[in-house]
Design a protein around this motif. Structure first.
Motif, mmCIF file in Angstrom:
data_model
loop_
_atom_site.group_PDB
_atom_site.id
_atom_site.type_symbol
_atom_site.label_atom_id
_atom_site.label_comp_id
_atom_site.label_asym_id
_atom_site.label_seq_id
_atom_site.Cartn_x
_atom_site.Cartn_y
_atom_site.Cartn_z
ATOM 1 N N GLY A 196 11.427 8.977 -13.019
ATOM 2 C CA GLY A 196 10.475 8.247 -12.201
ATOM 3 C C GLY A 196 9.541 7.486 -13.097
ATOM 4 N N ILE A 197 8.425 7.035 -12.526
ATOM 5 C CA ILE A 197 7.427 6.352 -13.324
ATOM 6 C C ILE A 197 6.210 7.231 -13.411
ATOM 7 C CG2 ILE A 197 8.251 4.100 -12.582
ATOM 8 C CD1 ILE A 197 5.781 3.929 -10.804
ATOM 9 N N PRO A 198 5.358 7.048 -14.402
ATOM 10 C CA PRO A 198 4.207 7.898 -14.563
ATOM 11 C C PRO A 198 3.209 7.670 -13.450
ATOM 12 C CG PRO A 198 4.080 6.049 -16.064
ATOM 13 C CD PRO A 198 5.431 5.987 -15.405
ATOM 14 N N ASN A 199 2.361 8.695 -13.211
ATOM 15 C CA ASN A 199 1.279 8.527 -12.253
ATOM 16 C C ASN A 199 0.369 7.421 -12.718
ATOM 17 O OD1 ASN A 199 2.207 10.674 -10.734
ATOM 18 N ND2 ASN A 199 1.015 12.159 -11.879
ATOM 19 N N ASP A 200 -0.022 6.563 -11.788
ATOM 20 C CA ASP A 200 -0.857 5.436 -12.159
ATOM 21 C C ASP A 200 -2.309 5.788 -11.985
ATOM 22 O OD1 ASP A 200 -0.546 5.651 -9.480
ATOM 23 O OD2 ASP A 200 -0.675 3.514 -9.056
ATOM 24 N N ALA A 201 -3.115 5.287 -12.881
ATOM 25 C CA ALA A 201 -4.553 5.476 -12.802
ATOM 26 C C ALA A 201 -5.164 4.126 -12.499
ATOM 27 C CB ALA A 201 -5.092 6.037 -14.117
ATOM 28 N N MET A 202 -5.562 3.946 -11.242
ATOM 29 C CA MET A 202 -6.013 2.633 -10.802
ATOM 30 C C MET A 202 -7.531 2.535 -10.771
ATOM 31 S SD MET A 202 -3.289 0.917 -10.379
ATOM 32 C CE MET A 202 -3.895 -0.517 -9.530
ATOM 33 N N SER A 203 -8.227 3.535 -11.256
ATOM 34 C CA SER A 203 -9.681 3.485 -11.198
ATOM 35 C C SER A 203 -10.208 2.301 -11.979
ATOM 36 C CB SER A 203 -10.265 4.785 -11.776
ATOM 37 O OG SER A 203 -11.662 4.739 -11.766
ATOM 38 N N GLY A 204 -11.002 1.504 -11.292
ATOM 39 C CA GLY A 204 -11.591 0.352 -11.949
ATOM 40 C C GLY A 204 -10.696 -0.857 -11.988
ATOM 41 N N ARG A 205 -9.513 -0.771 -11.343
ATOM 42 C CA ARG A 205 -8.616 -1.915 -11.308
ATOM 43 C C ARG A 205 -8.225 -2.164 -9.865
ATOM 44 N NH1 ARG A 205 -7.449 -3.482 -16.118
ATOM 45 N NH2 ARG A 205 -5.940 -4.981 -15.348
ATOM 46 N N SER A 206 -7.938 -3.420 -9.573
ATOM 47 C CA SER A 206 -7.506 -3.726 -8.220
ATOM 48 C C SER A 206 -6.139 -3.115 -7.981
ATOM 49 C CB SER A 206 -7.482 -5.240 -8.016
ATOM 50 O OG SER A 206 -6.701 -5.864 -9.009
ATOM 51 N N LEU A 220 -15.000 -4.379 -11.025
ATOM 52 C CA LEU A 220 -13.580 -4.350 -10.685
ATOM 53 C C LEU A 220 -12.822 -5.309 -11.584
ATOM 54 C CD1 LEU A 220 -11.603 -3.109 -8.589
ATOM 55 C CD2 LEU A 220 -11.842 -5.225 -7.309
ATOM 56 N N ALA A 221 -11.795 -4.799 -12.275
ATOM 57 C CA ALA A 221 -10.952 -5.638 -13.140
ATOM 58 C C ALA A 221 -9.735 -6.080 -12.350
ATOM 59 C CB ALA A 221 -10.529 -4.855 -14.377
ATOM 60 N N LEU A 222 -9.541 -7.379 -12.233
ATOM 61 C CA LEU A 222 -8.401 -7.890 -11.492
ATOM 62 C C LEU A 222 -7.109 -7.615 -12.260
ATOM 63 C CD1 LEU A 222 -9.659 -11.294 -10.072
ATOM 64 C CD2 LEU A 222 -9.303 -9.158 -8.854
ATOM 65 N N ASP A 223 -6.176 -6.965 -11.581
ATOM 66 C CA ASP A 223 -4.863 -6.681 -12.158
ATOM 67 C C ASP A 223 -3.877 -7.685 -11.572
ATOM 68 O OD1 ASP A 223 -2.519 -5.710 -13.083
ATOM 69 O OD2 ASP A 223 -2.715 -3.703 -12.240
ATOM 70 N N ASP A 224 -3.376 -8.580 -12.423
ATOM 71 C CA ASP A 224 -2.479 -9.635 -11.942
ATOM 72 C C ASP A 224 -1.016 -9.209 -11.928
ATOM 73 O OD1 ASP A 224 -4.146 -11.604 -11.137
ATOM 74 O OD2 ASP A 224 -4.210 -12.664 -13.044
ATOM 75 N N VAL A 445 -11.021 2.295 8.268
ATOM 76 C CA VAL A 445 -10.719 1.386 7.162
ATOM 77 C C VAL A 445 -9.203 1.321 6.991
ATOM 78 C CG1 VAL A 445 -10.991 0.945 4.693
ATOM 79 C CG2 VAL A 445 -12.904 1.892 6.008
ATOM 80 N N VAL A 446 -8.684 0.118 6.833
ATOM 81 C CA VAL A 446 -7.261 -0.082 6.560
ATOM 82 C C VAL A 446 -7.148 -0.747 5.195
ATOM 83 C CG1 VAL A 446 -5.084 -1.064 7.363
ATOM 84 C CG2 VAL A 446 -6.834 -0.389 9.016
ATOM 85 N N THR A 447 -6.301 -0.213 4.357
ATOM 86 C CA THR A 447 -6.086 -0.799 3.035
ATOM 87 C C THR A 447 -4.666 -1.335 2.935
ATOM 88 O OG1 THR A 447 -5.400 1.312 2.072
ATOM 89 C CG2 THR A 447 -7.749 0.758 1.953
ATOM 90 N N GLY A 448 -4.491 -2.260 2.053
ATOM 91 C CA GLY A 448 -3.181 -2.872 1.861
ATOM 92 C C GLY A 448 -3.322 -4.103 0.991
ATOM 93 N N TYR A 449 -2.551 -5.120 1.306
ATOM 94 C CA TYR A 449 -2.613 -6.377 0.566
ATOM 95 C C TYR A 449 -2.791 -7.519 1.562
ATOM 96 C CZ TYR A 449 -0.754 -3.719 -3.360
ATOM 97 O OH TYR A 449 -0.581 -2.793 -4.352
ATOM 98 N N GLN A 450 -3.577 -8.508 1.153
ATOM 99 C CA GLN A 450 -3.796 -9.672 2.008
ATOM 100 C C GLN A 450 -3.538 -10.934 1.197
ATOM 101 O OE1 GLN A 450 -6.021 -12.469 2.439
ATOM 102 N NE2 GLN A 450 -4.770 -12.862 4.257
ATOM 103 N N GLY A 451 -2.711 -11.799 1.751
ATOM 104 C CA GLY A 451 -2.450 -13.062 1.083
ATOM 105 C C GLY A 451 -1.189 -13.018 0.243
ATOM 106 N N GLY A 452 -1.149 -13.866 -0.740
ATOM 107 C CA GLY A 452 0.003 -14.033 -1.603
ATOM 108 C C GLY A 452 0.118 -15.495 -2.001
ATOM 109 N N ILE A 462 4.791 -14.141 -3.819
ATOM 110 C CA ILE A 462 4.403 -13.088 -4.766
ATOM 111 C C ILE A 462 3.072 -12.499 -4.330
ATOM 112 C CG2 ILE A 462 3.751 -12.597 -7.150
ATOM 113 C CD1 ILE A 462 5.617 -14.823 -8.021
ATOM 114 N N VAL A 463 3.041 -11.207 -4.158
ATOM 115 C CA VAL A 463 1.813 -10.476 -3.852
ATOM 116 C C VAL A 463 1.468 -9.636 -5.071
ATOM 117 C CG1 VAL A 463 0.716 -8.791 -2.339
ATOM 118 C CG2 VAL A 463 2.345 -10.432 -1.396
ATOM 119 N N ARG A 464 0.265 -9.844 -5.585
ATOM 120 C CA ARG A 464 -0.155 -9.175 -6.813
ATOM 121 C C ARG A 464 -1.121 -8.029 -6.496
ATOM 122 N NH1 ARG A 464 1.472 -12.303 -11.041
ATOM 123 N NH2 ARG A 464 2.083 -14.428 -10.491
ATOM 124 N N GLN A 465 -1.344 -7.185 -7.503
ATOM 125 C CA GLN A 465 -2.318 -6.118 -7.322
ATOM 126 C C GLN A 465 -3.711 -6.680 -7.049
ATOM 127 O OE1 GLN A 465 -1.574 -3.129 -6.884
ATOM 128 N NE2 GLN A 465 0.453 -2.877 -7.803
#
Length: 674
Positions: A196-206, A220-224, A445-452, A462-465
């Protein structure tokens, strides 16, 4: 100083030179692992490789075995302490890197070198445990050629054969193996991934997370990086309609939003009651691995997406979940309806869960709700009018959307509404829902992605982080759950027009990209994204289904994976027969001894020896010694080989002769004079 160092390196013995090259290749193999290894392991590997390189340059003896045993014991203990086990992917990769580095301190004989070679090949493969990207594949191709070069170089005879010669042989081997690699890729039965892939640590990143903590991130650091790619079939939604639904967060403890609390009675949860209207949008999603069980789909998707290898189900909150985390690239197709209605139409007990607030938090926000209730304008207002009033406050109250809001305190909603008046989407959505609940309006609250963004090169969206987003849903009588995006009231450009906030460049980025126009940079990124997408679609996403489709195109009516094995075996047998027939034909059309003599003549001419037509071996040997002198060891070795070739042909009966096969093998290993 540099010139002296280069001169010293040129005059090093053969063993030292070969060792330095091998150490450089090992460093290249291990380098991509640094992001996934414990810090101590990376430092140890770098230190050992530098130590071994220093010993090779200074011609000092290798450390004793006691040193190696002590280091091995410490590293095994450190691995056990770090990973709490010696088994599994992460612990195994740590150990293999440690063993590879320590083994370089035992490079005393060719046997030790072969152990290092095969450890390096295995370590190279472990890079794909963490990433199968195009960049990783390209880096490992370079590593493969480097290891093959070192392996070929180790089989060359004494002297100082140039690395270019070994690299040329290694490249030829790789090219010869390429057709076999392609056939195996196309026909070898696909198995489920073993990692699998390692657990991701998204704290402080989009990006998306299973929970949402409000106010503990100062910036917040934008993750492209790319979250997913979408290809629409037919009509394409407006950008303002591109809401890809992720986790729905309904429980708030004052600092953190979480999904609906576990153990909540299923009979009390508001049913989905999903009703769709109008025509759907059909599309295909290529989802990057995220180690989460979320299928990201447009609102709303009533039918199960078409995908293989997973079970998927929709929750009462319209989120689609798989039966296990997605740890590899996943492609699925779906149909979504932008015009929909869901949730109960009448008040019910389960809606109380979307009104609850923790006691003792955000007193000024609660006071604001009480003041709105006492305001004559809203005394008899319904829930929809209260929602409109709060949105108007966001539009006209001087609130701003920013990536740098600072750290919020205990009462994050109070600070947003009255003090800072700025934040990114999680602050705005959380504060809005808290105020709505204080007004007795069910909200979540609903989370997800908006736009692209659409890539003009290949037509994929393409939808980015950095497109990760948080919006809200409020419950209204006779309408059910209604999407309300409070961020659009603060920053309308964030939603429809795709005006994203940009993280400032660092000093290195400014130095490298400062003189590049924005349009040129965007075009370069579009081309790179298209190339990556082709890699994902055609290589990483080459599934067993595509293999079976290939068999259908080849004439199999009902192909099975066993047919892949039969076809692969048949191709191997056919290739072997063709090779055997070609070898026999090649040998029959020319005398093997004459062919070997012709090969030697060609090599001599490339080395600068001028030969007359049809020169015999003895004449070739004489001209070789005349040109390079009787003291050149490589010329003398080649002269002896030519004389043995002559003896093999013309020796009297009963005399000892060298086998022609042996002479042919020696010719391939000879170092030619320069």
């Amino acid at each position: 100083m540099l010139t002296r160092l280069l001169n010293h390196l040129r005059h090093l013995p053969r063993d030292s030179r070969d060792t330095l090259f091998l150490l450089l290749v090992i460093a290249w193999v291990v380098l991509p692992q640094v992001a996934h290894l414990p810090l101590w392991c990376s430092l140890l590997a770098a230190g050992v490789l530098l130590w071994r390189g220093g010993l090779a340059v200074t011609l000092r003896p290798l450390p004793s075995r006691w040193w190696l045993l002590a280091l091995l014991g410490l590293t095994v203990a450190a691995t056990l302490f770090t990973h709490k086990t010696l088994l599994g992917r992460d612990a195994g990769v740590t150990l293999i890197v440690v063993l590879l580095a320590l083994k370089t301190l035992e490079l005393r004989a060719k046997r030790d070198a072969f152990v290092v070679f095969f450890l390096s090949f295995f370590t190279m493969l472990t890079n794909f445990f963490f990433s199968q990207s195009l960049l990783t594949a390209a880096a490992m191709l370079v590593a493969l050629l480097g290891l093959l070069t070192a392996l070929v170089n180790a089989h060359m005879p004494v002297g100082k054969p140039p690395l270019a010669q070994a690299a040329k042989t290694a490249g030829g081997m790789a090219l010869l193996g390429a057709p076999i690699m392609v056939v195996l890729f196309l026909l070898f039965p696909r198995l489920a991934p073993l990692w699998g892939i390692p657990n991701d640590a998204m704290s402080g990143r989009s990006g998306l997370s299973a929970t949402m903590q409000v106010g503990n991130i100062a910036r917040l650091a934008l993750d492209d990086s790319i979250a997913m790619r979408i290809r629409f079939e037919g009509a394409t939604p407006l950008q303002s309609e591109l809401y890809f639904r992720g986790p729905v967060l309904s429980t708030f403890d004052g600092r953190e939003w979480r999904p609906l609390r576990s153990g909540f009675p299923a009979r009390m949860q508001p049913p989905a009651n999903l009703q769709v209207l109008g025509a759907p949008f059909s599309y295909q999603v290529t989802l990057e691995p995220n180690n989460r069980p979320w299928l990201l789909l447009l609102d709303a998707t009533p039918a199960r997406p078409v995908l293989s290898g997973f079970d998927a189900s929709m929750t009462s909150e319209l989120q689609w979940l798989t039966d296990r985390p997605i740890s590899d690239l996943l492609r699925y197709t779906a149909q979504s309806y932008p015009d929909f209605r869901h949730g109960p139409l009448r008040p019910m007990a389960g809606l109380q869960d979307y009104v609850d607030l923790p006691a003792g938090y955000n007193p000024r926000t609660l006071q604001l709700a009480a003041e709105l209730r006492r305001d004559p304008r809203y005394a008899s207002a319904d829930k929809a009018q209260l929602v409109a009033a709060v949105l108007e406050r966001l539009r006209s109250g001087g609130y701003t959307y920013t990536l740098d809001p600072g750290v919020f305190g205990r009462d994050s909603a109070d600070e947003f509404w009255f003090d800072r008046k700025e934040g990114f989407c999680e602050h705005i959505a959380s504060s809005f829902v808290i105020l709505m609940r204080a007004l007795d309006v069910p909200a979540r609250v609903v989370t997800g992605y908006q736009g692209g963004e659409r890539n003009a090169v290949d037509g994929f969206w393409i939808v980015r982080q950095s497109d990760a987003h948080a919006w809200t849903e409020v419950w209204l009588a006779n309408r059910g759950w209604v999407r309300v995006d409070p961020t659009s009231a603060v920053a309308p450009g964030r939603i429809g027009a795709l005006q994203r906030l940009q993280a400032p460049r660092g000093a290195i980025a400014n130095a490298l990209l400062g003189n590049i126009s924005a349009d040129f940079a965007l075009n370069l990124r579009a081309v790179w994204d298209a190339v990556n997408n082709s890699w994902n679609q055609r290589v990483l996403n080459y599934t067993q289904g595509k293999q079976l489709n290939l068999l259908k195109n080849l004439g199999f009516e009902s192909p099975r994976w066993e047919d892949l094995i039969y076809l692969l075996i048949g191709l191997v047998v056919l290739a072997s027969l063709v090779g055997a027939v070609w070898t026999q034909w090649e040998r029959s059309r020319q005398d093997p001894w004459l062919r070997l003599l012709a090969l030697a003549a060609i090599r001599l001419q490339k080395a600068g020896v001028k030969l007359a037509a049809n020169s015999p071996p003895r004449r070739m040997a004489e001209q070789l010694v005349q040109q390079f002198g009787p003291d050149n060891p490589q010329a003398l070795t080649l002269r002896d080989w030519l004389l043995r070739l002559e003896a093999q042909r013309y020796a009297p009966p009963g005399a000892q002769r060298t086998r022609l096969v042996t002479l042919e093998r020696e010719l391939k290993q000879l170092v030619w004079p320069t």
